[in-house]
Motif scaffolding. Sequence first.
Motif, PDB file in Angstrom:
ATOM      1  N   ASP A 182      30.041 -14.117  22.075  1.00 30.93           N
ATOM      2  CA  ASP A 182      30.836 -14.164  23.780  1.00 30.93           C
ATOM      3  C   ASP A 182      29.689 -14.439  24.079  1.00 30.93           C
ATOM      4  O   ASP A 182      29.712 -15.210  25.083  1.00 30.93           O
ATOM      5  CB  ASP A 182      31.859 -12.853  23.590  1.00 30.93           C
ATOM      6  N   VAL A 183      28.668 -13.047  23.599  1.00 29.45           N
ATOM      7  CA  VAL A 183      27.705 -13.035  24.821  1.00 29.45           C
ATOM      8  C   VAL A 183      26.799 -13.982  25.360  1.00 29.45           C
ATOM      9  O   VAL A 183      25.976 -14.543  25.550  1.00 29.45           O
ATOM     10  CB  VAL A 183      27.104 -11.617  24.725  1.00 29.45           C
ATOM     11  N   LEU A 184      26.816 -14.627  23.393  1.00 27.08           N
ATOM     12  CA  LEU A 184      26.024 -16.172  23.310  1.00 27.08           C
ATOM     13  C   LEU A 184      26.140 -16.888  23.714  1.00 27.08           C
ATOM     14  O   LEU A 184      25.508 -17.462  24.827  1.00 27.08           O
ATOM     15  CB  LEU A 184      25.534 -16.550  22.465  1.00 27.08           C
ATOM     16  N   ILE A 185      27.629 -17.595  24.151  1.00 29.24           N
ATOM     17  CA  ILE A 185      27.995 -18.396  24.933  1.00 29.24           C
ATOM     18  C   ILE A 185      27.922 -18.043  26.344  1.00 29.24           C
ATOM     19  O   ILE A 185      27.471 -18.694  27.260  1.00 29.24           O
ATOM     20  CB  ILE A 185      29.546 -18.764  24.221  1.00 29.24           C
ATOM     21  N   TRP A 234      30.364 -26.406  19.168  1.00 31.62           N
ATOM     22  CA  TRP A 234      29.561 -25.220  18.573  1.00 31.62           C
ATOM     23  C   TRP A 234      29.757 -23.998  18.095  1.00 31.62           C
ATOM     24  O   TRP A 234      30.151 -23.365  16.928  1.00 31.62           O
ATOM     25  CB  TRP A 234      28.195 -25.435  18.559  1.00 31.62           C
ATOM     26  N   SER A 235      30.273 -23.487  19.573  1.00 28.67           N
ATOM     27  CA  SER A 235      31.378 -22.642  19.516  1.00 28.67           C
ATOM     28  C   SER A 235      32.285 -22.341  18.627  1.00 28.67           C
ATOM     29  O   SER A 235      32.632 -21.400  17.951  1.00 28.67           O
ATOM     30  CB  SER A 235      31.949 -22.034  20.222  1.00 28.67           C
ATOM     31  N   VAL A 236      33.341 -24.013  19.508  1.00 30.41           N
ATOM     32  CA  VAL A 236      34.512 -23.399  18.694  1.00 30.41           C
ATOM     33  C   VAL A 236      34.518 -23.924  16.918  1.00 30.41           C
ATOM     34  O   VAL A 236      35.260 -23.791  16.018  1.00 30.41           O
ATOM     35  CB  VAL A 236      35.537 -24.595  19.157  1.00 30.41           C
ATOM     36  N   ALA A 237      33.297 -24.951  16.581  1.00 29.37           N
ATOM     37  CA  ALA A 237      33.464 -25.359  15.560  1.00 29.37           C
ATOM     38  C   ALA A 237      32.697 -23.992  14.795  1.00 29.37           C
ATOM     39  O   ALA A 237      33.435 -24.047  13.014  1.00 29.37           O
ATOM     40  CB  ALA A 237      31.995 -26.407  15.910  1.00 29.37           C
TER      41      ALA A 237
END
Length: 173
Positions: free
Chosen positions: A47-50, A82-85
């Motif tokens: 979450d922080v990364l996104i 990429w987050s979802v993948a």
Amino acid sequence: MLEWQSIFVPALPLLEGAVRGTVMFFALLALMRIAGQRESGGLGVTDVLIIVLVAEAAAPALYTQDSTLTDSLIVIVTIVFWSVAVDAISYRLPVFSHLVKARPKPLIRDGQLCRRTMHREFLSREEVESQLRLHGIQDMSRVQQAYLEPNGMISVLTRDGEGNAPVEKPEAL
């Protein structure tokens, strides 16, 4: 006069925007995994990364720094993709999940501190005892297991088999 072309026509090739988003996502994901999970608080590491990546990708388009809205949107869409993948792949392949998802780390086992985890996460005995007090536990020997969770919180299981919820702060009058 507004120059529509400078707002919407990409300044970068589409593939370059996608490659930039991909490289930044995986580089920051690796850095966040190496850095540990203690400081991430209530949000998960991903979450922080996104949040950081999307803010960084959006900033140039917002401030017209040699980037169009389309350039930033391409990078943001790539990051979200990429987050979802990564979430989908880790759900389907547990081996991959162990590489990219944080796992709970033992802090206490059978009333004894796990010094290795404490050393890795820079936790002092006083900080662990403080967290136990928030769970209503004065005596560490009552703790069967305590874990540092991926979101940075500490979960505690006592010898009587019950977990203890943190004591909530009373509201100010």
